[in-house]
Design a protein around this motif. Structure first.
Motif, PDB file in Angstrom:
ATOM      1  N   GLY A 135       0.816  -1.219   0.000  1.00  4.46           N
ATOM      2  CA  GLY A 135       0.000   0.000   0.000  1.00  4.46           C
ATOM      3  C   GLY A 135       0.846   1.264   0.000  1.00  4.46           C
ATOM      4  N   GLY A 136       2.134   1.117   0.285  1.00  2.00           N
ATOM      5  CA  GLY A 136       3.052   2.251   0.280  1.00  2.00           C
ATOM      6  C   GLY A 136       3.383   2.645  -1.151  1.00  2.00           C
ATOM      7  N   SER A 137       3.924   3.850  -1.316  1.00  2.00           N
ATOM      8  CA  SER A 137       4.177   4.264  -2.687  1.00  2.00           C
ATOM      9  C   SER A 137       5.656   4.380  -3.018  1.00  2.00           C
ATOM     10  N   PHE A 138       5.917   4.248  -4.305  1.00  2.00           N
ATOM     11  CA  PHE A 138       7.248   4.401  -4.857  1.00  2.00           C
ATOM     12  C   PHE A 138       7.190   5.576  -5.823  1.00  2.00           C
ATOM     13  N   LEU A 139       8.014   6.589  -5.566  1.00  2.00           N
ATOM     14  CA  LEU A 139       8.011   7.776  -6.421  1.00  2.00           C
ATOM     15  C   LEU A 139       9.434   8.097  -6.836  1.00  2.00           C
ATOM     16  N   LEU A 140       9.613   8.301  -8.113  1.00  2.00           N
ATOM     17  CA  LEU A 140      10.957   8.618  -8.599  1.00  2.00           C
ATOM     18  C   LEU A 140      10.835   9.624  -9.738  1.00  2.00           C
ATOM     19  N   ASN A 141      11.750  10.569  -9.762  1.00  2.00           N
ATOM     20  CA  ASN A 141      11.767  11.524 -10.868  1.00  2.00           C
ATOM     21  C   ASN A 141      12.997  11.266 -11.729  1.00  2.00           C
ATOM     22  N   MET A 142      12.728  10.822 -12.927  1.00  2.00           N
ATOM     23  CA  MET A 142      13.796  10.453 -13.839  1.00  2.00           C
ATOM     24  C   MET A 142      14.057  11.629 -14.787  1.00  2.00           C
ATOM     25  N   ARG A 143      15.338  11.973 -14.941  1.00  2.00           N
ATOM     26  CA  ARG A 143      15.677  13.098 -15.803  1.00  2.00           C
ATOM     27  C   ARG A 143      16.358  12.604 -17.073  1.00  2.00           C
ATOM     28  N   ALA A 144      15.755  12.957 -18.202  1.00  2.00           N
ATOM     29  CA  ALA A 144      16.299  12.556 -19.499  1.00  2.00           C
ATOM     30  C   ALA A 144      17.500  13.426 -19.842  1.00  2.00           C
ATOM     31  N   PRO A 145      18.342  12.961 -20.766  1.00  2.00           N
ATOM     32  CA  PRO A 145      19.499  13.772 -21.159  1.00  2.00           C
ATOM     33  C   PRO A 145      19.101  15.171 -21.647  1.00  2.00           C
ATOM     34  N   ASP A 146      17.891  15.316 -22.198  1.00  2.00           N
ATOM     35  CA  ASP A 146      17.454  16.637 -22.672  1.00  2.00           C
ATOM     36  C   ASP A 146      16.858  17.496 -21.548  1.00  2.00           C
ATOM     37  N   GLY A 147      16.897  16.988 -20.315  1.00  2.00           N
ATOM     38  CA  GLY A 147      16.429  17.767 -19.176  1.00  2.00           C
ATOM     39  C   GLY A 147      14.985  17.507 -18.775  1.00  2.00           C
ATOM     40  N   ASN A 148      14.231  16.819 -19.646  1.00  2.00           N
ATOM     41  CA  ASN A 148      12.846  16.522 -19.304  1.00  2.00           C
ATOM     42  C   ASN A 148      12.769  15.572 -18.110  1.00  2.00           C
TER      43      ASN A 148
END
Lengths: 157, 117
Positions: free
Chosen positions: A56-69
């Motif tokens: 029930g817990g969450s997994f959150l990750l922010n992935m940054r592409a080489p173009d900065g997105n």
């Protein structure tokens, strides 16, 4: 088409053998500090990772592409069997078909199997058949579709 | 490529008859009658399938010839296929990086143990 077949066609399986003990692979997979070091394709980095490792817990990750997105990855832990299995339910935005690893409306099961001092990791993606049926066919595309695509490729030459 | 665009493609691909029609069209454009021949379903049913495929942009039907031949349009298929490939790449490359990272962790661990002794 049998039901079993239909099920099969919604799945995508990727396996990998790591020359590392299972405990370590599990740590690398579940500790956010570790996860940030490898999650994402070549050239990508991660600006943050939060993991509430419980059902029930969450997994959150922010992935940054080489173009900065930034491509967010969002999932809910559906099952945790340390150090054998983790099941994620994707919470990805529809606008991100890949969901940075957890595609919209998919169930991703990661299995860690001990093989001596090595570990086989199996990443199983099940695209769920929801109100709109599209996801159900994703993997079917790569399996039952193989032949049709080959012919298509031929036709396009 | 929008997700909605993909949805339409995948919904159209959901049906085995429609997939068979596309596979047939991969070897060249053909008439509706010819397309219907291998299937034990009515002409209106085939027409319905063709409409779904047409709306998804997977086929086009010529308005010039009286027999309105059907032709496969590859772009949406390619986009759908690209998505699977992109997803697979995400994981193959992530697992490559994990492999490298695990080696670093183990090397570090070994060094530490060495120091202890």
């Amino acid at each position: 088409m049998s039901t079993k077949n239909a099920e099969h066609h919604r799945e995508l399986v990727i396996t990998r053998l790591f020359d590392a003990p299972r405990e370590l692979v599990w740590q690398a997979w579940t500790n956010p500090q570790h996860v940030m070091r490898w999650w994402g394709p070549k050239g990508f980095s991660n600006s943050s990772c939060e993991s509430d490792l419980r059902v029930g817990g969450s997994f959150l990750l922010n992935m940054r592409a080489p173009d900065g997105n930034i491509y967010p990855c969002k999932g809910i832990y559906r099952e945790i069997v340390e150090p054998e299995r983790i099941v994620y339910d994707s919470e990805a935005d529809e606008n991100h078909p890949c969901g940075a690893g957890l595609p919209p409306r998919s169930l991703v099961t990661v299995t860690f199997t001990e093989q001596g001092n090595k570990t086989t990791l199996t990443l199983h993606t099940r695209f769920k058949s929801a109100a709109r049926k599209e996801a159900a066919n994703l993997a079917g595309y790569s399996t039952s579709w193989g032949e049709a695509l080959e012919r298509l490729a031929e036709a396009l030459k | 490529m929008t997700a909605d665009h993909l949805s339409t493609t995948f919904a159209a691909l959901a049906d085995p008859t429609r997939r068979a029609i596309l596979a047939r069209l991969a070897s060249g454009e053909t008439s509706v009658a010819e397309l219907a021949a291998p299937f034990q379903i009515s002409a209106p049913a085939i027409t319905k399938h063709l409409k779904v495929l047409e709306n998804a942009g997977l086929i086009t039907r010529s308005r010039l010839a009286q027999w309105r031949p059907c032709k496969l349009e590859a772009t949406p298929l390619q986009e759908a296929s690209d998505f699977i490939e992109q997803y697979r790449q995400h994981w193959e490359q992530s697992l490559d990086r994990l492999d490298t990272y695990l080696k670093q962790l183990q090397a570090r661990e070994k060094k530490r143990e060495h120091k202890k002794r």
